[in-house]
Motif scaffolding. Structure first.
Motif, PDB file in Angstrom:
ATOM      1  N   VAL A   3       0.800  -0.836  -0.105  1.00  0.00           N
ATOM      2  CA  VAL A   3      -0.047  -0.426  -0.135  1.00  0.00           C
ATOM      3  C   VAL A   3       1.395   1.452   0.186  1.00  0.00           C
ATOM      4  N   LYS A   4       0.567   2.715  -0.430  1.00  0.00           N
ATOM      5  CA  LYS A   4       0.887   3.551  -0.713  1.00  0.00           C
ATOM      6  C   LYS A   4       0.983   3.885   1.131  1.00  0.00           C
ATOM      7  N   ALA A   5       2.532   4.343   1.444  1.00  0.00           N
ATOM      8  CA  ALA A   5       2.462   4.298   3.600  1.00  0.00           C
ATOM      9  C   ALA A   5       3.612   5.911   3.105  1.00  0.00           C
ATOM     10  N   ARG A   6       3.586   6.915   3.818  1.00  0.00           N
ATOM     11  CA  ARG A   6       4.565   7.581   4.249  1.00  0.00           C
ATOM     12  C   ARG A   6       6.058   6.848   4.562  1.00  0.00           C
ATOM     13  N   PRO A   7       7.567   6.794   3.757  1.00  0.00           N
ATOM     14  CA  PRO A   7       8.362   6.812   3.691  1.00  0.00           C
ATOM     15  C   PRO A   7       9.057   6.128   5.110  1.00  0.00           C
ATOM     16  N   GLY A   8       9.481   5.102   5.596  1.00  0.00           N
ATOM     17  CA  GLY A   8      10.049   4.377   7.023  1.00  0.00           C
ATOM     18  C   GLY A   8       8.711   4.005   8.015  1.00  0.00           C
ATOM     19  N   LEU A   9       7.921   5.021   7.492  1.00  0.00           N
ATOM     20  CA  LEU A   9       6.319   4.096   7.948  1.00  0.00           C
ATOM     21  C   LEU A   9       6.443   2.502   9.088  1.00  0.00           C
ATOM     22  N   GLU A  10       6.689   2.138  10.039  1.00  0.00           N
ATOM     23  CA  GLU A  10       6.745   0.755  10.015  1.00  0.00           C
ATOM     24  C   GLU A  10       6.072   0.136  11.288  1.00  0.00           C
ATOM     25  N   VAL A  11       5.367  -0.767  11.184  1.00  0.00           N
ATOM     26  CA  VAL A  11       4.881  -1.655  12.463  1.00  0.00           C
ATOM     27  C   VAL A  11       5.104  -3.099  13.104  1.00  0.00           C
ATOM     28  N   ASP A  20      -6.623   1.356  11.174  1.00  0.00           N
ATOM     29  CA  ASP A  20      -7.154   0.959  11.964  1.00  0.00           C
ATOM     30  C   ASP A  20      -7.129  -0.077  12.773  1.00  0.00           C
ATOM     31  N   VAL A  21      -6.794  -1.456  11.809  1.00  0.00           N
ATOM     32  CA  VAL A  21      -5.986  -2.376  12.298  1.00  0.00           C
ATOM     33  C   VAL A  21      -5.009  -2.617  13.203  1.00  0.00           C
ATOM     34  N   LEU A  22      -3.565  -1.562  12.246  1.00  0.00           N
ATOM     35  CA  LEU A  22      -2.562  -1.426  12.780  1.00  0.00           C
ATOM     36  C   LEU A  22      -2.560  -0.834  14.047  1.00  0.00           C
ATOM     37  N   HIS A  28      -0.687  -2.565  17.290  1.00  0.00           N
ATOM     38  CA  HIS A  28      -0.049  -1.516  17.883  1.00  0.00           C
ATOM     39  C   HIS A  28      -0.044  -0.734  19.181  1.00  0.00           C
ATOM     40  N   ASP A  29      -1.296  -0.270  19.792  1.00  0.00           N
ATOM     41  CA  ASP A  29      -1.303  -0.185  21.172  1.00  0.00           C
ATOM     42  C   ASP A  29      -3.037  -0.162  21.280  1.00  0.00           C
ATOM     43  N   ALA A  30      -3.841  -1.680  22.339  1.00  0.00           N
ATOM     44  CA  ALA A  30      -4.838  -1.622  22.612  1.00  0.00           C
ATOM     45  C   ALA A  30      -5.772  -0.760  23.491  1.00  0.00           C
ATOM     46  N   GLY A  31      -4.182  -0.342  24.264  1.00  0.00           N
ATOM     47  CA  GLY A  31      -5.372   0.939  25.200  1.00  0.00           C
ATOM     48  C   GLY A  31      -6.274   0.625  26.198  1.00  0.00           C
ATOM     49  N   GLY A  32      -6.360  -0.923  26.357  1.00  0.00           N
ATOM     50  CA  GLY A  32      -7.014  -2.104  27.081  1.00  0.00           C
ATOM     51  C   GLY A  32      -8.571  -2.253  26.446  1.00  0.00           C
ATOM     52  N   SER A  56     -10.881 -12.174   6.693  1.00  0.00           N
ATOM     53  CA  SER A  56      -9.717 -12.368   5.844  1.00  0.00           C
ATOM     54  C   SER A  56      -8.657 -11.700   5.924  1.00  0.00           C
ATOM     55  N   LEU A  57      -9.376 -10.130   6.516  1.00  0.00           N
ATOM     56  CA  LEU A  57      -8.462  -8.993   6.722  1.00  0.00           C
ATOM     57  C   LEU A  57      -7.350  -8.731   8.018  1.00  0.00           C
ATOM     58  N   ILE A  58      -8.096  -9.016   9.254  1.00  0.00           N
ATOM     59  CA  ILE A  58      -7.276  -9.691  10.227  1.00  0.00           C
ATOM     60  C   ILE A  58      -6.291 -10.201  10.398  1.00  0.00           C
ATOM     61  N   LEU A  59      -6.488 -11.827   9.793  1.00  0.00           N
ATOM     62  CA  LEU A  59      -5.777 -12.959   9.129  1.00  0.00           C
ATOM     63  C   LEU A  59      -4.818 -13.048   8.446  1.00  0.00           C
ATOM     64  N   GLN A  60      -5.148 -11.636   7.573  1.00  0.00           N
ATOM     65  CA  GLN A  60      -4.009 -11.504   6.026  1.00  0.00           C
ATOM     66  C   GLN A  60      -3.013 -10.512   7.013  1.00  0.00           C
ATOM     67  N   ILE A  61      -3.787 -10.140   7.458  1.00  0.00           N
ATOM     68  CA  ILE A  61      -3.031  -8.762   8.410  1.00  0.00           C
ATOM     69  C   ILE A  61      -2.152  -9.810   9.011  1.00  0.00           C
ATOM     70  N   ALA A  62      -2.232 -10.640  10.147  1.00  0.00           N
ATOM     71  CA  ALA A  62      -1.292 -11.312  10.841  1.00  0.00           C
ATOM     72  C   ALA A  62      -0.866 -11.968  10.147  1.00  0.00           C
TER      73      ALA A  62
END
Length: 317
Positions: free
Chosen positions: A15-23, A49-51, A55-59, A74-80
């Motif tokens: 996907v298009k994302a700013r350079p250096g953006l990591e997860v 939104d999922v990432l 990153h931080d569920a915050g409870g 499928s969105l969750i499974l393919q991210i995982a």
């Protein structure tokens, strides 16, 4: 504790994302509970939104709601899969109890021992707990997750008072065709209105059907030999069927079946698989969707498809 690893968002998810953006994900990609990686087209806003949640569920937990076959699970499974994040996936039903998620005693070689369930395993090891069709489950049972969602330890009285403190990477994701308020359409049988206190512990993300361009890419990835012109016509049929299914405003839809993205891919796949059959697109459409529709609705959907396909309706793919 399993070692973590940083993944570049743009290259990992294409996907298009700013350079250096990591997860952050996991370094070990051999765990048996990591989902199988499949071709997938990520929608940037949903991925964001999922990432952010991972990153931080915050409870919080994450609740994905939307019509059937819109790609919630499928969105969750393919991210995982791309983050090497193990998943404990459960399909809920009306008779499921919290104990089935926590664990139970089983007979092993003549003696009984406690076997941890998907909730206990996910909380202990930092996996994702995915509760599919969660709004089918008894709200009184799901309310038992309230404390652990907030980070409190899971105490298993049945196993001698064992205490499991949630792993920092433990996350709970629930999916449902409703947002916990029950089903007013009457189309999703068995759906229950969920406990307000339980739903208050979730971020809610609406997952609709993808934009036509995204579905075009999804089908092309799944059935690369199908001509783009045919795929475009299939998507036009799907959009009209969905419009008649969803209705407008407060009015209920005219159809009680819909063409989900899942069904759309099935239609495309079968159209190629049955290549050479008489009126292959109609034949594949019937197996994919309309064989389970009422006769009048089946006729209406086929009429829509014939109008959209024109001369292609009786042709081979």
């Amino acid at each position: 504790m399993t070692a973590t690893q940083r993944f570049d968002v743009a290259t990992t998810f294409n996907v298009k994302a700013r350079p250096g953006l990591e997860v952050i994900g996991f370094a070990d990609d051999t765990h048996p509970h990591i989902p199988v990686r499949k071709p997938y087209v990520f929608r940037p806003e949903l991925l964001r939104d999922v990432l952010a949640f991972l990153h931080d569920a915050g409870g919080d937990g994450l609740f994905l709601t939307g019509p059937t076959g819109s790609g919630k699970t499928s969105l969750i499974l393919q991210i995982a899969a791309r983050l090497a994040w193990p998943v404990q996936s459960v399909t809920c039903h009306g008779r499921m109890e919290l104990a089935a998620l926590v664990g139970q005693f089983v007979l092993v070689e003549g003696s009984t021992r406690f076997v941890h369930g998907p909730l206990s395993t996910a909380a202990r090891d930092g996996h994702l707990l995915v509760l599919n069709e969660s709004d089918l489950m008894d709200p009184a049972e799901l309310a038992g997750l309230n404390d652990i969602l907030e980070g409190h330890p899971l105490v298993i009285a049945e196993n001698g008072g064992e205490v499991i403190r949630p792993h920092p990477k433990f996350r709970v994701v629930a999916t449902g065709n409703t947002a916990g308020a029950g089903d007013r359409s009457g189309l999703y049988q068995g759906v229950l209105r969920q406990n307000l206190a339980f739903m208050d512990r979730f971020r809610v993300v609406q997952v609709g059907y993808p934009e036509p361009e995204t579905e075009q890419d999804l089908i092309a990835a799944a059935v690369p030999k199908l001509p783009a012109e045919i795929i475009a016509k299939m998507i036009l049929v799907a959009e009209e069927v969905r419009r008649l299914f969803l209705g407008a405003g407060t009015e209920s839809g005219e159809l009680t079946v819909t063409m989900s993205t899942r069904t759309l891919v099935r239609w495309a796949t079968l159209s190629l698989a049955f290549k050479g059959a008489p009126n292959v697109f109609e034949y594949a459409l019937e197996q994919s969707l309309t064989a389970r529709a009422e006769p009048e609705q089946r006729e209406a959907i086929h009429r829509i498809a014939a109008d959209v396909f024109g001369d292609y309706w009786g042709a081979k793919p």
